[in-house]
Scaffold this motif. Structure first.
Motif, PDB file in Angstrom:
ATOM      1  N   TYR A   1       0.822  -1.211   0.000  1.00  0.00           N
ATOM      2  CA  TYR A   1       0.000   0.000   0.000  1.00  0.00           C
ATOM      3  C   TYR A   1       0.856   1.260   0.000  1.00  0.00           C
ATOM      4  CZ  TYR A   1       1.558  -0.497   4.757  1.00  0.00           C
ATOM      5  OH  TYR A   1       2.363  -0.662   5.853  1.00  0.00           O
TER       6      TYR A   1
ATOM      7  N   LYS B   1       2.780   4.563   0.262  1.00  0.00           N
ATOM      8  CA  LYS B   1       2.282   5.918   0.018  1.00  0.00           C
ATOM      9  C   LYS B   1       2.940   6.546  -1.206  1.00  0.00           C
ATOM     10  CE  LYS B   1       5.477   7.464   3.638  1.00  0.00           C
ATOM     11  NZ  LYS B   1       5.602   8.184   4.911  1.00  0.00           N
TER      12      LYS B   1
ATOM     13  N   LYS C   1      -8.479  -3.272  -3.600  1.00  0.00           N
ATOM     14  CA  LYS C   1      -9.084  -2.152  -2.888  1.00  0.00           C
ATOM     15  C   LYS C   1      -9.307  -2.585  -1.441  1.00  0.00           C
ATOM     16  CE  LYS C   1     -10.773   1.259  -4.135  1.00  0.00           C
ATOM     17  NZ  LYS C   1     -10.253   2.671  -4.119  1.00  0.00           N
TER      18      LYS C   1
ATOM     19  N   GLN D   1     -12.043   0.925   3.835  1.00  0.00           N
ATOM     20  CA  GLN D   1     -11.673   1.693   5.021  1.00  0.00           C
ATOM     21  C   GLN D   1     -12.107   0.990   6.303  1.00  0.00           C
ATOM     22  OE1 GLN D   1      -9.984   4.808   4.982  1.00  0.00           O
ATOM     23  NE2 GLN D   1      -9.652   4.360   2.822  1.00  0.00           N
TER      24      GLN D   1
ATOM     25  N   GLN E   1      -2.102   5.133   7.343  1.00  0.00           N
ATOM     26  CA  GLN E   1      -2.924   6.309   7.070  1.00  0.00           C
ATOM     27  C   GLN E   1      -4.023   5.927   6.089  1.00  0.00           C
ATOM     28  OE1 GLN E   1      -0.687   9.772   5.877  1.00  0.00           O
ATOM     29  NE2 GLN E   1       0.985   9.308   7.293  1.00  0.00           N
ATOM     30  N   LYS E   2      -5.254   6.320   6.393  1.00  0.00           N
ATOM     31  CA  LYS E   2      -6.383   5.908   5.565  1.00  0.00           C
ATOM     32  C   LYS E   2      -6.254   6.397   4.124  1.00  0.00           C
ATOM     33  CE  LYS E   2     -10.048   5.006   8.893  1.00  0.00           C
ATOM     34  NZ  LYS E   2     -11.477   5.218   9.222  1.00  0.00           N
ATOM     35  N   ASN E   3      -5.618   7.555   3.930  1.00  0.00           N
ATOM     36  CA  ASN E   3      -5.505   8.079   2.564  1.00  0.00           C
ATOM     37  C   ASN E   3      -4.600   7.222   1.675  1.00  0.00           C
ATOM     38  OD1 ASN E   3      -3.360   9.406   4.325  1.00  0.00           O
ATOM     39  ND2 ASN E   3      -2.665  10.045   2.309  1.00  0.00           N
ATOM     40  N   TRP E   4      -3.771   6.353   2.284  1.00  0.00           N
ATOM     41  CA  TRP E   4      -2.956   5.450   1.477  1.00  0.00           C
ATOM     42  C   TRP E   4      -3.833   4.443   0.738  1.00  0.00           C
ATOM     43  CZ3 TRP E   4       1.141   4.041   5.770  1.00  0.00           C
ATOM     44  CH2 TRP E   4       1.965   5.157   5.989  1.00  0.00           C
TER      45      TRP E   4
ATOM     46  N   TYR F   1      -6.944   5.100  -0.551  1.00  0.00           N
ATOM     47  CA  TYR F   1      -7.906   5.685  -1.485  1.00  0.00           C
ATOM     48  C   TYR F   1      -7.659   5.175  -2.896  1.00  0.00           C
ATOM     49  CZ  TYR F   1      -9.114   9.034   2.233  1.00  0.00           C
ATOM     50  OH  TYR F   1      -9.526   9.623   3.405  1.00  0.00           O
ATOM     51  N   LYS F   2      -6.438   4.727  -3.143  1.00  0.00           N
ATOM     52  CA  LYS F   2      -6.082   4.195  -4.467  1.00  0.00           C
ATOM     53  C   LYS F   2      -5.901   2.682  -4.367  1.00  0.00           C
ATOM     54  CE  LYS F   2      -1.217   5.412  -3.658  1.00  0.00           C
ATOM     55  NZ  LYS F   2      -1.384   6.356  -2.540  1.00  0.00           N
TER      56      LYS F   2
ATOM     57  N   CYS G   1      -4.236  -0.869  -4.257  1.00  0.00           N
ATOM     58  CA  CYS G   1      -2.978  -1.400  -3.755  1.00  0.00           C
ATOM     59  C   CYS G   1      -2.492  -2.499  -4.698  1.00  0.00           C
ATOM     60  CB  CYS G   1      -3.174  -1.973  -2.354  1.00  0.00           C
ATOM     61  SG  CYS G   1      -3.757  -0.767  -1.140  1.00  0.00           S
TER      62      CYS G   1
ATOM     63  N   SER H   1      -5.320   6.051 -10.654  1.00  0.00           N
ATOM     64  CA  SER H   1      -5.276   6.611  -9.293  1.00  0.00           C
ATOM     65  C   SER H   1      -3.849   6.759  -8.785  1.00  0.00           C
ATOM     66  CB  SER H   1      -6.077   5.736  -8.322  1.00  0.00           C
ATOM     67  OG  SER H   1      -5.466   4.465  -8.167  1.00  0.00           O
TER      68      SER H   1
END
Length: 274
Positions: free
Chosen positions: A36, A38, A67, A70, A82-85, A87-88, A90, A234
């Motif tokens: 995942y 960043k 995917k 969350q 971090q949750k924003n990692w 959003y795209k 993996c 993404s």
């Protein structure tokens, strides 16, 4: 490349000292190792190297895009994740249950002829070493093999290559490309000596690998557009820029000759002369 999604909470974080991937279960009801990072460049490195490896005939775990929902990230992991990692998409590698990661603790097994005889396609070890030289992978060596020994249903063992985050000298060709050193190669390992130093077929294996080397690179170049279609938007990568960098580095005649020479020298110094 198929797209999967998680169906339950993340099982664990692997403390690798690097990207610390996750173990997840997806909607195909299989377990996957999920990267995942960043930095999308690292995800790209994994995807590109795995696709190139398949072209070379190097065994790698099945791959997919994943995917991670969350709600499947446990609260106690949020201190490290971090949750924003997520959003795209993996990058996922199928978890191989009947496998063991090669490290110094299992070297004594290889010294036993009975065990070595169960290891099929031993030449794959040197093929992976040549592959690493071509892609300037600095992270497969005597301290960190990044190899799995996978047990087939027929009870034979095969080498599987994993973890290609650190190809291109641990970058994305932003600073050019440099030859890896002998210490960054699995050719300079006791395992390489055990497998090949007294093997009468070693010189022929090297000759065969180098004959196919140029053909494999050409096929990788021809399949580049097809591979790039697998890269998620993404990740936000400039694929035209990456394509140009690749054409001016790993696909040049000078680079191929340099890799050929380095491979021969490493094998001569650390296997044949031993």
């Amino acid at each position: 490349m198929k797209l999967l999604q998680t169906i339950e909470e993340v099982h664990k974080i692997f403390d690798t000292g690097g990207s610390s991937p996750l173990l997840v279960t997806c909607n195909d009801f299989n377990d996957w190792i999920c990267k995942y990072d960043k930095f999308p460049n690292y995800l790209f490195n994994e995807l590109l190297a795995s696709e190139f490896a398949k072209i070379w005939g190097i065994k790698v775990p099945e791959t997919a895009l994943i995917k991670v929902k969350q709600e499947h990230i446990p609260t106690d992991m949020l201190t490290r994740l971090q949750k924003n990692w997520f959003y795209k998409e993996c990058f996922g590698s199928k978890y191989l249950e009947d496998s063991k990661e090669i490290d110094l603790s299992i070297l004594p097994l290889f010294k036993e002829k009975k065990f070595r005889d169960k290891v099929h396609d031993k030449s794959d070890f040197l093929k992976i070493a040549l592959f690493d030289i071509w892609l300037s992978n600095e992270d497969r060596n005597h301290n960190n093999f990044n190899l799995l020994l996978n047990l087939s249903p027929e009870k034979n063992y095969f080498f599987y290559a994993i973890d290609h985050v650190n190809i291109f000298n641990t970058s994305l060709l932003d600073y050019g490309l440099f030859n890896i050193s002998e210490d960054d190669s699995i050719i300079k390992t006791d395992l390489a000596k055990i497998l090949f130093s007294k093997n009468k077929k070693t010189k022929q294996i090297v000759t065969n690998l180098l004959e196919n080397f140029y053909l494999c690179i050409e096929e990788c170049k021809n399949k580049l557009a097809e591979i790039f279609e697998k890269v998620p938007t993404s990740w936000g990568l400039n694929l035209e820029d990456i394509k140009l960098k690749l054409e001016n580095s790993i696909f040049t005649d000078d680079w191929k000759r340099s890799c050929d020479n380095n491979f021969r020298e490493f094998v001569q110094s650390f296997i044949i002369n031993q």
